[in-house]
Design a protein around this motif. Structure first.
Motif, short mmCIF file in Angstrom:
data_model
loop_
_atom_site.label_atom_id
_atom_site.label_comp_id
_atom_site.label_asym_id
_atom_site.label_seq_id
_atom_site.Cartn_x
_atom_site.Cartn_y
_atom_site.Cartn_z
N MET A 67 -22.95 -24.79 -53.29
CA MET A 67 -21.61 -24.44 -53.75
C MET A 67 -21.38 -22.95 -53.54
N VAL A 68 -20.18 -22.61 -53.11
CA VAL A 68 -19.83 -21.21 -52.91
C VAL A 68 -19.84 -20.49 -54.25
N ASP A 69 -20.39 -19.29 -54.27
CA ASP A 69 -20.54 -18.53 -55.49
C ASP A 69 -19.19 -18.28 -56.16
N ALA A 70 -19.15 -18.52 -57.47
CA ALA A 70 -17.91 -18.36 -58.23
C ALA A 70 -17.40 -16.92 -58.16
N ALA A 71 -18.31 -15.96 -58.14
CA ALA A 71 -17.90 -14.56 -58.07
C ALA A 71 -17.22 -14.26 -56.74
N LEU A 72 -17.70 -14.89 -55.66
CA LEU A 72 -17.08 -14.69 -54.35
C LEU A 72 -15.67 -15.26 -54.35
N ILE A 73 -15.50 -16.41 -54.96
CA ILE A 73 -14.17 -17.02 -55.05
C ILE A 73 -13.25 -16.12 -55.86
N GLN A 74 -13.74 -15.62 -56.98
CA GLN A 74 -12.93 -14.76 -57.85
C GLN A 74 -12.51 -13.50 -57.11
N GLN A 75 -13.41 -12.94 -56.32
CA GLN A 75 -13.16 -11.67 -55.64
C GLN A 75 -12.29 -11.83 -54.39
N CYS A 76 -12.51 -12.93 -53.65
CA CYS A 76 -11.95 -13.00 -52.30
C CYS A 76 -10.86 -14.05 -52.08
#
Length: 209
Positions: free
Chosen positions: A1-10
């Protein structure tokens, strides 16, 4: 799963994180170096790139004659590109690909939502999302080339959490979610790069504009 922090940031803020996660699960990839090449409805076997440079070389090799999808969001590599030399390494950068891909998917989602009449019924919303996924994969929705169509920015996207891969219709966190995609639209396999790519494809009759 794609990192939640990456989703939040990008990821594009128009899409809720749960929708981004499901979009990637159903239409994207966990590997930012993933390059998928199709010729018509046939998947072309290509070597798996292990570095960004290898991925970009692979994209440049195929983008002017095949359908090429790239990265976490499986972004259409040739979209808006006139010359192959204009392709940028951003395509295989996890954050940049997520930013571009979710922004484009949000537009596609708005186009589909508007066609449905901006529904709020939770029984309808899963079908809207399913059709947005299929439009992303094919490049078309109800005869509209979604990648180059105007963005109906006035449309507000629903907050329902759609179903993830393999799930049937059920309720998740109080929201109705979808199951399998509509098979009638899934059959509409059309070249997504034709929807927005501006590289000369006249050598290939099937891809002529």
């Amino acid at each position: 799963m794609v990192d939640a922090a990456l989703i939040q940031q990008c990821a594009d803020p128009a899409l809720k994180p749960a929708i981004v996660e499901t979009f990637i699960e159903r239409a994207g990839s966990q590997d930012p170096l993933t390059v998928t090449v199709r010729s018509g409805n046939r998947v072309v076997l290509v070597p798996k790139p292990t570095t960004p440079d290898e991925a970009m070389d692979l994209i440049r090799e195929h983008v002017d004659r095949s359908i090429v999808r790239v990265g976490i969001t499986q972004y259409p590599a040739g979209l808006g590109v006139v010359e192959v030399s204009e392709l940028k390494p951003d395509l295989v950068d996890a954050c940049a690909n997520l930013r571009m891909g979710t922004a484009l998917f949000a537009k596609v989602y708005r186009i589909v939502t508007k066609w449905y009449g901006n529904p709020t019924d939770k029984e309808v919303l899963p079908q809207v999302f399913d059709d947005a996924i299929i439009a992303w994969q094919t490049g078309y929705f109800e005869g509209t080339a979604v990648f180059r169509a105007p963005d109906p920015v006035e449309v507000k996207l629903a907050g329902s959490t759609p179903a993830r891969e393999g799930e049937t219709a059920e309720r998740v966190d109080g929201d109705a979610v979808a199951g399998d995609a509509n098979p009638s639209r899934e059959a509409e396999t059309t070249d997504p790069t034709e929807a927005g790519i501006r590289i000369d494809l006249s050598r290939i009759g099937a891809l002529e504009k």
